[in-house]
Motif scaffolding. Structure first.
Motif, PDB file in Angstrom:
ATOM      1  N   HIS A   1     -48.135  -5.504 -12.781  1.00 10.19           N
ATOM      2  CA  HIS A   1     -48.122  -5.624 -11.316  1.00 10.19           C
ATOM      3  C   HIS A   1     -49.334  -4.901 -10.711  1.00 10.19           C
ATOM      4  N   HIS A   2     -49.636  -3.726 -11.203  1.00 15.99           N
ATOM      5  CA  HIS A   2     -50.771  -2.972 -10.685  1.00 15.99           C
ATOM      6  C   HIS A   2     -52.104  -3.580 -11.118  1.00 15.99           C
TER       7      HIS A   2
ATOM      8  N   THR B   1     -52.656  -6.217  -8.675  1.00 10.52           N
ATOM      9  CA  THR B   1     -53.103  -5.627  -7.413  1.00 10.52           C
ATOM     10  C   THR B   1     -54.604  -5.341  -7.474  1.00 10.52           C
TER      11      THR B   1
ATOM     12  N   GLN C   1     -56.415  -8.575  -7.034  1.00  3.99           N
ATOM     13  CA  GLN C   1     -56.401  -9.001  -5.636  1.00  3.99           C
ATOM     14  C   GLN C   1     -57.392  -8.204  -4.797  1.00  3.99           C
TER      15      GLN C   1
ATOM     16  N   LYS D   1     -50.972   2.942  -6.003  1.00  2.47           N
ATOM     17  CA  LYS D   1     -51.773   1.970  -5.248  1.00  2.47           C
ATOM     18  C   LYS D   1     -52.938   2.632  -4.519  1.00  2.47           C
ATOM     19  N   SER D   2     -52.775   3.857  -4.075  1.00  2.00           N
ATOM     20  CA  SER D   2     -53.909   4.577  -3.491  1.00  2.00           C
ATOM     21  C   SER D   2     -54.969   4.848  -4.558  1.00  2.00           C
TER      22      SER D   2
ATOM     23  N   ALA E   1     -57.185  -2.875   1.571  1.00  2.00           N
ATOM     24  CA  ALA E   1     -55.908  -2.242   1.222  1.00  2.00           C
ATOM     25  C   ALA E   1     -54.790  -2.738   2.135  1.00  2.00           C
TER      26      ALA E   1
ATOM     27  N   VAL F   1     -53.959  -6.286   0.933  1.00  2.59           N
ATOM     28  CA  VAL F   1     -53.402  -6.408  -0.419  1.00  2.59           C
ATOM     29  C   VAL F   1     -52.143  -5.569  -0.620  1.00  2.59           C
ATOM     30  N   ILE F   2     -52.156  -4.320  -0.162  1.00  2.00           N
ATOM     31  CA  ILE F   2     -50.993  -3.451  -0.406  1.00  2.00           C
ATOM     32  C   ILE F   2     -50.223  -3.116   0.873  1.00  2.00           C
ATOM     33  N   GLN F   3     -50.610  -3.772   1.971  1.00  4.75           N
ATOM     34  CA  GLN F   3     -49.945  -3.618   3.260  1.00  4.75           C
ATOM     35  C   GLN F   3     -49.966  -2.181   3.775  1.00  4.75           C
ATOM     36  N   ARG F   4     -51.041  -1.466   3.450  1.00  3.11           N
ATOM     37  CA  ARG F   4     -51.197  -0.106   3.943  1.00  3.11           C
ATOM     38  C   ARG F   4     -52.683   0.231   3.985  1.00  3.11           C
TER      39      ARG F   4
ATOM     40  N   THR G   1     -55.483   2.288   3.435  1.00  2.00           N
ATOM     41  CA  THR G   1     -55.673   3.454   2.578  1.00  2.00           C
ATOM     42  C   THR G   1     -57.152   3.757   2.464  1.00  2.00           C
TER      43      THR G   1
END
Length: 121
Positions: A8-9, A12, A15, A46-47, A73, A76-79, A81
C-alpha cells in the motif's frame, strides 16, 4: 499482512511520483529508503514518503518546491504535509541528518556529494 501494508505504501510512493511528474525510476529507490527508515524516523509512514520523494527529487535533479510537495500530498494522501516538517520540542535534528539515515541513503544512491548538496539546501 505486513506485505500488504508495505505494498500500500509503495503504491502511495508511485502515486506521489506520478503526481509530481517525476521519473518512475525513483519509485524502487524511494521504497527501499522508506522501508529501511520507517522504524527509525520520527515521522508517520506517509509523512516519511513525502520526505523521501522530496529528497530523491532534489538529488536526481528533478527538484520540486515545498508547495508542490504539499499539494501532491493533499491529492495523494489527503493531507497537506510539508517535507521534513518536525516538532523541535521532540527532536533537535531531522531524521535525515542522522548517521543511520546517511547510511541508508548512500546505500541506495552512492553519491555523497548529492546527499551533502541536499542537506545544505
Amino acid at each position: 499482512m505486513i506485505e500488504r501494508w508495505e505494498e500500500h505504501h509503495r503504491e502511495t510512493i508511485e502515486q506521489m511520483v506520478s503526481h509530481l511528474d517525476l521519473p518512475e525510476e525513483i519509485v524502487p529507490i524511494a521504497f527501499a529508503i522508506w522501508k529501511a527508515s520507517r522504524r527509525y524516523a520520527a515521522r508517520t509512514p506517509k509523512s516519511l514518503i513525502v520526505d523521501v520523494v522530496y529528497m530523491l527529487a532534489h538529488m536526481t535533479g528533478n527538484r520540486r518546491s515545498i508547495t508542490d510537495m504539499r499539494d501532491a500530498a493533499l491529492s495523494v494522501i489527503q493531507r497537506r504535509t510539508k517535507p521534513f516538517n518536525q516538532d523541535r520540542r521532540k527532536a533537535s535534528v531531522s531524521w535525515i541528518e542522522t548517521e543511520w539515515a546517511r547510511d541508508i541513503v548512500l546505500a541506495n544512491i552512492p553519491n555523497e556529494q548529492l546527499f551533502e548538496d541536499f542537506l545544505n539546501r
